[in-house]
Write an enzyme that holds these catalytic residues in place. Sequence first.
Site, PDB file in Angstrom:
ATOM      1  N   LYS A   6       0.830  -1.200   0.000  1.00 18.21           N
ATOM      2  CA  LYS A   6       0.000   0.000   0.000  1.00 18.21           C
ATOM      3  C   LYS A   6       0.868   1.256   0.000  1.00 18.21           C
ATOM      4  CE  LYS A   6      -0.587   0.358   5.031  1.00 18.21           C
ATOM      5  NZ  LYS A   6      -1.553   0.487   6.131  1.00 18.21           N
ATOM      6  N   ARG A  19     -10.921   0.502  14.878  1.00 19.50           N
ATOM      7  CA  ARG A  19     -10.813   1.402  13.735  1.00 19.50           C
ATOM      8  C   ARG A  19     -11.887   1.060  12.706  1.00 19.50           C
ATOM      9  NH1 ARG A  19      -4.892   1.835  11.178  1.00 19.50           N
ATOM     10  NH2 ARG A  19      -5.444  -0.285  10.531  1.00 19.50           N
ATOM     11  N   TYR A  71      15.844  30.996   3.892  1.00 23.68           N
ATOM     12  CA  TYR A  71      14.821  31.876   4.458  1.00 23.68           C
ATOM     13  C   TYR A  71      15.081  32.169   5.942  1.00 23.68           C
ATOM     14  CZ  TYR A  71      11.880  31.050   0.333  1.00 23.68           C
ATOM     15  OH  TYR A  71      11.385  31.006  -0.945  1.00 23.68           O
ATOM     16  N   MET A 117      11.104  24.743  -0.544  1.00 27.27           N
ATOM     17  CA  MET A 117      10.120  23.916  -1.235  1.00 27.27           C
ATOM     18  C   MET A 117      10.783  22.890  -2.151  1.00 27.27           C
ATOM     19  SD  MET A 117       6.934  25.066  -3.655  1.00 27.27           S
ATOM     20  CE  MET A 117       6.237  26.117  -2.367  1.00 27.27           C
TER      21      MET A 117
END
Length: 329
Positions: free
Chosen positions: A33, A118, A238, A284
Amino acid sequence: MSVIKLNQKSYENNLKQIIEKTKDPSKIICVFKDNAYGHGAKILAPIPKKFGINFVAVKNEKEAYEIQDFFKNILILSHRPNGNENSQFIYALNEISKVREYKIGTRIHLKIDTGMHRNGIFVENIEDAFFKIDEARLNLEGIFTHFSSADELDASFFIQKQKFYEAKMLAQKKYDHLIFHSFNSAALFRAKDIPKDEFFRIGIAQFGYGDEKLEKILSLYAHKLSERILNSGQSVGYGRSFSADKKIKIATYDLGYADGLFRYNGKGNLTLANHKNILGKISMDSFSCEDCGEEICVFNDANIWADFFNTISYEILVKLHPDISRILV
């Protein structure tokens, strides 16, 4: 471009250890998965198949279609029924009230709630669930559960094991063809006695996590975008979170939080695989550090970053962007 390198020999060694514990590769369900926990499901799929493993579990139908050519049995764990289920796949039945929303004849595995709370049904409701499944004309092929604390030393693991045993006994009174699976990676490597009548749903252990004998298979690499000299007092990135206290040659590399790295804010020492620190905040699309050449290994053990960010290796791995190239080495 950044790249993920997957060590094929280490992956094969991990599979050999898992097979040694389970005694039978045909009883292993490789959990692929979320792009095989970020490793790359499609590129890895041929390897377990080579070892005689022909059963995998995925998150949804999209993931199932991507690897359907490799495996005979694919269990979809998080499907919302829509009446168009594919007869080639097996679907987890997580909510009994939705039983009539599945296509007639759908292959299913019934989830048992033994304490995770769950999804799934409680053991005391299992006979009613069997009635509803038969009435809806679904093809029940198995039952399973998930341990909430198999990696922790408390009694809940044993309580859940007992409840699932009760579920198996009730199921075997009514059906003679079902398969059962409760053991995840942590349970397999924790258990001293391995049940002979169960399949084993193995996720993170395939990739080297959960036992010290296993080998990490994923290494994340970045490549240099630029380089420069910082003089004493000059900063990078930054917010000026890092300022040089002496003359230093730095480089900027092509990985950032848009690629799935956690956003380091410049506080504390976040180290790369070569023990150099990231300098300044992660951007980023990039990060900076002392110049280490054209290619640098960001990490080859997700636990290092998981510890720094107070999370688990799973989260570090699954966030790696699927567009990062993955290669077998």
